[in-house]
Scaffold this active site. Sequence first.
Site, short mmCIF file in Angstrom:
data_model
loop_
_atom_site.label_atom_id
_atom_site.label_comp_id
_atom_site.label_asym_id
_atom_site.label_seq_id
_atom_site.Cartn_x
_atom_site.Cartn_y
_atom_site.Cartn_z
N ASP A 449 1.09 -1.65 -0.36
CA ASP A 449 0.23 -0.22 0.38
C ASP A 449 0.62 1.42 0.00
OD1 ASP A 449 -2.01 2.46 0.74
OD2 ASP A 449 -2.97 0.80 1.97
N HIS A 450 1.15 2.08 -1.13
CA HIS A 450 1.70 2.81 -0.98
C HIS A 450 1.55 3.94 -0.20
CE1 HIS A 450 5.52 4.95 -3.05
NE2 HIS A 450 4.51 4.45 -4.34
N ARG A 451 0.07 4.00 0.14
CA ARG A 451 0.11 5.04 1.30
C ARG A 451 0.67 5.38 2.44
NH1 ARG A 451 -6.08 4.12 2.23
NH2 ARG A 451 -4.96 2.27 2.46
#
Length: 479
Positions: A449-451
């Site tokens: 998850d790039h968040r």
Amino acid sequence: MNAEFRLPDLGEGLPEAEIVQWLVAEGDEVTLNQPIAEVETAKAVVELPSPFAGTVQTLHAAAGDVVAVGSPLIVITVPSDEPTAASGGTAAHAVAAASGTVAEDAAEPERAIPNLVGYGAAPRASGRPQRRAVRRGAAAAGAGGRSAPAASDTAVLDAAPHDVVDSAPPLDVRHERPRSTPPVRQLAKQLGVDLALVEASGVTGVIRRNDVERFAARMAPATGAPVPQSGAPVAAGADGRHARTSERETRTPIRGVRKATAAAMVRSAFTAPHVTCLLEVDVTETTRLIAGLRADPRLAEHRIGLLAVAAKAVCLALRAEPSLGSSWDDEAGEIVTHHYVNLGIAAATERGLIVPNIPDAEQLTLPQLADAIRGLAAMARAGRATPASLTGGTFSITNFGVFGVDAGTPILNPPEAGILGLGTVRRRPWEFEGEIALRDIVTLSLSFDHRLVDGEQGARFLAAVGDVLREPGRAMLLA
């Protein structure tokens, strides 16, 4: 007097459950905590125990019905000194039950105590509740015209396969039920096959579709009944639970695990920005290590494989890159970094893909991880994964290499921040010590998850896992 039991919340606020089958019929005598029904939620097949001891008066739903939480399920006639109603209980009771715990109050021995779901009458004696005796001959029918299902139509994880049927025992003898799955039990009912007579062909002892069809084919000459060929679609029953099949198409109701999986994957795909990294790793030293461990008679029963070694490598790498084990709490506006590893292991089952997890996996040794993975897989394929085991994961592994696939882009299991895919191990020409040699090569696929995880953190994590698989001795640097 009559006591009504309503369908409880079986965990995580699930709004409904489907009646797979009743284990009792109207008119049956039941004991406290005796299994009365199997219900299928979006996460697992769960046995419901009776909250009362008495006589079954009314069954409010039939097999295949979808019942909302809080709706009446069964009415049991109990002695006048028993409680007269039982609600569904709370999620806390369901979670405690799923983990096999029962709360007790020694100071109030006569008070009703919580069982698997809700509250029931206080037991008259200690000891483990016994299973209902297997009924031989015609099934008992209640006033509503429903027949009691055969005990062999349900699944128990610990039951063993058998192919020899002894003479009918007395009615008070208790028997373990054959291991199978709901679709297989439904097929057996349609073909008139008693699962107690069927031998499982696999090493797991779980009776599968082809086992039932093969048994029915052997019995067909004596009965004259037609037997569907393997892979042929089975028409839906009156309850509409299974697929409706015509000459040109099959329509399958979207329920249970498939419905929950679809919702979770859509939420994952459109909420978490996915990034996937791939890494090819020479795992020759790991395969040699595994071969040596399997040859050790002290470890023979643990059956350690590449998945267990990869699981250990993940647990070690998460210490160095904890962001891969975090989650995004949108409601609280916080990033939650977990200082433990509840390691999810994706399992393909006849009901769909589920991801039960191993709690506190970072505390387990390699043999313990191998045992836990094998136990999770058996439990999942038998439809016995508990709601507690399917929630609370912090990182997952999916092994699509068992299907001969080299690499993929695994989708996150929300709310987890990372998932590692293991490809198949292939013997390939590879540069080794300045020369070309045949080596064991595997491709690792990491989605995150790039968040929560930057590319640098994801790459370092993947490299750390690859280093351990390339040179198992490097685990000493991360331990």
